[in-house]
Enzyme design. Structure first.
Site, PDB file in Angstrom:
ATOM      1  N   ASN A 167       0.800  -1.227   0.000  1.00  0.00           N
ATOM      2  CA  ASN A 167       0.000   0.000   0.000  1.00  0.00           C
ATOM      3  C   ASN A 167       0.833   1.279   0.000  1.00  0.00           C
ATOM      4  O   ASN A 167       0.325   2.356   0.304  1.00  0.00           O
ATOM      5  CB  ASN A 167      -0.941   0.001   1.209  1.00  0.00           C
ATOM      6  CG  ASN A 167      -1.930  -1.146   1.160  1.00  0.00           C
ATOM      7  OD1 ASN A 167      -2.280  -1.620   0.086  1.00  0.00           O
ATOM      8  ND2 ASN A 167      -2.374  -1.607   2.320  1.00  0.00           N
ATOM      9  N   ASN A 190      -4.702  -5.496   3.810  1.00  0.00           N
ATOM     10  CA  ASN A 190      -5.484  -4.658   4.731  1.00  0.00           C
ATOM     11  C   ASN A 190      -6.687  -3.980   4.089  1.00  0.00           C
ATOM     12  O   ASN A 190      -6.986  -2.827   4.380  1.00  0.00           O
ATOM     13  CB  ASN A 190      -4.571  -3.616   5.392  1.00  0.00           C
ATOM     14  CG  ASN A 190      -3.473  -4.276   6.205  1.00  0.00           C
ATOM     15  OD1 ASN A 190      -3.667  -5.353   6.759  1.00  0.00           O
ATOM     16  ND2 ASN A 190      -2.312  -3.651   6.265  1.00  0.00           N
ATOM     17  N   TRP A 322       7.711   0.131  -0.619  1.00  0.00           N
ATOM     18  CA  TRP A 322       8.673   1.244  -0.524  1.00  0.00           C
ATOM     19  C   TRP A 322       8.325   2.032   0.727  1.00  0.00           C
ATOM     20  O   TRP A 322       7.359   2.792   0.739  1.00  0.00           O
ATOM     21  CB  TRP A 322       8.601   2.119  -1.774  1.00  0.00           C
ATOM     22  CG  TRP A 322       9.470   3.341  -1.740  1.00  0.00           C
ATOM     23  CD1 TRP A 322       9.069   4.620  -1.452  1.00  0.00           C
ATOM     24  CD2 TRP A 322      10.877   3.425  -1.996  1.00  0.00           C
ATOM     25  NE1 TRP A 322      10.137   5.491  -1.515  1.00  0.00           N
ATOM     26  CE2 TRP A 322      11.265   4.772  -1.854  1.00  0.00           C
ATOM     27  CE3 TRP A 322      11.852   2.475  -2.333  1.00  0.00           C
ATOM     28  CZ2 TRP A 322      12.574   5.205  -2.038  1.00  0.00           C
ATOM     29  CZ3 TRP A 322      13.151   2.911  -2.521  1.00  0.00           C
ATOM     30  CH2 TRP A 322      13.507   4.248  -2.379  1.00  0.00           C
ATOM     31  N   TYR A 336       2.305   7.957   3.024  1.00  0.00           N
ATOM     32  CA  TYR A 336       2.651   6.613   3.494  1.00  0.00           C
ATOM     33  C   TYR A 336       1.861   5.567   2.710  1.00  0.00           C
ATOM     34  O   TYR A 336       2.408   4.561   2.267  1.00  0.00           O
ATOM     35  CB  TYR A 336       2.362   6.507   4.986  1.00  0.00           C
ATOM     36  CG  TYR A 336       2.754   5.183   5.601  1.00  0.00           C
ATOM     37  CD1 TYR A 336       4.055   4.707   5.499  1.00  0.00           C
ATOM     38  CD2 TYR A 336       1.822   4.411   6.294  1.00  0.00           C
ATOM     39  CE1 TYR A 336       4.428   3.499   6.060  1.00  0.00           C
ATOM     40  CE2 TYR A 336       2.187   3.201   6.864  1.00  0.00           C
ATOM     41  CZ  TYR A 336       3.481   2.747   6.747  1.00  0.00           C
ATOM     42  OH  TYR A 336       3.840   1.547   7.303  1.00  0.00           O
ATOM     43  N   HIS A 354       7.547  -2.595  13.333  1.00  0.00           N
ATOM     44  CA  HIS A 354       8.111  -3.168  12.114  1.00  0.00           C
ATOM     45  C   HIS A 354       9.537  -2.687  11.860  1.00  0.00           C
ATOM     46  O   HIS A 354       9.991  -1.716  12.463  1.00  0.00           O
ATOM     47  CB  HIS A 354       7.244  -2.795  10.909  1.00  0.00           C
ATOM     48  CG  HIS A 354       5.833  -3.275  11.004  1.00  0.00           C
ATOM     49  ND1 HIS A 354       5.502  -4.600  11.180  1.00  0.00           N
ATOM     50  CD2 HIS A 354       4.651  -2.601  10.946  1.00  0.00           C
ATOM     51  CE1 HIS A 354       4.189  -4.720  11.224  1.00  0.00           C
ATOM     52  NE2 HIS A 354       3.649  -3.522  11.095  1.00  0.00           N
TER      53      HIS A 354
END
Length: 380
Positions: A167, A190, A322, A336, A354
């Site tokens: 995403n 998600n 990325w 984001y 993460h």
């Protein structure tokens, strides 16, 4: 004596002001960093490799975080140049991929652990959570068990080319939609929206993950008729895709999971979506990636989907992987997520759990070795 003390104070204040000024300059201007062996390839490891630059001024806050979080990996200027030039043709290394698949399957029985089934649990059985204290449990109800598939939804399934779509904001303006939709099987993460972003991310969805917290964040826990209608319509768009619901990651999902179960029982037969409820799969997945020197508090959903895809796909292409706040092709700021509202600031909340830069580093190396194709440039 007094003059001496005042001189010392003035000296200290001067040093502080100088330090602040230097820090501001370092954040505003281009920052040259000493060459590091970031990407384990001869091109980047050679003595003549170019110096690295954290070149984007808008990225200055992320640069500052580099000193706070050792997992933050700076991106090389040479990587940016490589992306801006005509990229070399990627070649699939089938032998290496099959070797990796075998390694993964030695740690994770993906087909078996993909979802609980009616035969794998009993009513009243207590389930524990992957990332919560062992004291927390979830009792398997008759309704929950009735929603489980009879067999694993991916049993005896095999696909040639699969797309795993993350995403990241790098998909914004990428025009990768058509390329993604040509894939034989598309994994998404998600419950990400596609309708308003089809040009960049495509519309095809064969599987999407659904963290129970999404119900709280976007559908108000189904507290009103409108909330329930909105959720129903979102599910209807999946049209036969697999909804992969990791209900046993955190104990905080228990209440939302029960709400989900009630909803699906209420609408049984009205939706074509296939439900998949993985059990305690993460201990196995974590073990494999730990051997690859990747051991964050939690692996990202994207790398988890890559793990699942490796069992049923002959070739895997990655999009939207990325984790940085700038576009490596244009050097412009990125959100984001590709679906974030315009003007939304790039978030670094992921650092609490993460190691996204470390994951990216590993995936980029895998791309170089021909195991998976990692798309970082525009598709058209």
């Amino acid at each position: 004596m007094r003059n001496c003390k005042m001189a010392r104070v003035a000296s200290v204040l001067g040093l502080v002001m100088l330090s602040v000024a230097l820090l501001n300059l370092s954040l505003i201007s281009y920052v040259s960093l000493k060459k590091e062996n970031i990407f384990a390839t001869p091109k980047y490891a050679s003595p003549g490799a170019p110096r690295m630059y954290m070149f984007h001024a808008g990225y200055r806050s992320q640069f500052a975080l580099k000193f706070l979080d050792p997992s933050f990996v700076p991106i090389t200027n040479s990587l940016t140049q490589e992306l801006q030039e005509k990229p070399s043709k990627w070649t699939f290394n089938r032998t290496a991929f099959l070797h990796q698949r075998q390694e993964i399957l030695q740690h994770v029985d993906v087909i078996k652990n993909f979802s609980l089934t009616k035969n794998s649990v009993r009513i009243g059985q207590l389930m524990h959570y992957d990332y919560s204290s062992h004291k927390y449990v979830f009792s398997i109800s008759n309704n929950f068990r009735s929603l489980l598939p009879d067999v694993s939804p991916i049993m005896n399934k095999h696909y040639n080319i699969c797309a795993v779509v993350g995403n990241s904001g790098i998909l914004t303006g990428s025009q990768c939609g058509q390329e993604i939709d040509k894939s034989d099987f598309v994994f998404r993460c998600n419950f990400a929206p596609t309708e308003a972003f089809q040009r960049d991310v495509g519309r095809k969805t064969n599987l999407t993950t659904f963290n129970p917290s999404i119900l709280e964040k976007y559908y108000n826990n189904l507290l009103t008729i409108q909330d329930r209608n909105n959720f129903f319509l979102s599910l209807k768009k999946l049209d036969g895709a697999i909804l992969w619901i990791p209900a046993f990651f955190f104990h905080t999902s228990a209440t939302v999971t029960r709400t989900l179960v009630d909803f699906f029982v209420e609408h049984r037969g009205q939706l074509k979506v296939q439900l998949a409820w993985p059990g305690n799969i993460m201990q196995h997945v974590n073990r494999y990636w730990k051997n690859k020197h990747l051991s964050p508090k939690r692996l990202s959903t994207g790398i988890l989907m890559y793990t699942l895809a490796s069992a049923i796909c002959e070739e895997i292409h990655l999009y939207g992987f990325w984790p940085f706040g700038f576009d490596p092709n244009t050097r412009e700021d990125l959100p984001y997520h590709y679906y974030d509202k315009k003007g939304t600031k790039f978030t670094t909340k992921w650092q609490e759990s993460h190691q996204l830069p470390a994951e990216f580093q590993l995936l980029y190396r895998m791309h170089g070795e021909g195991l998976t194709k990692l798309t970082l440039s525009h598709c058209a």
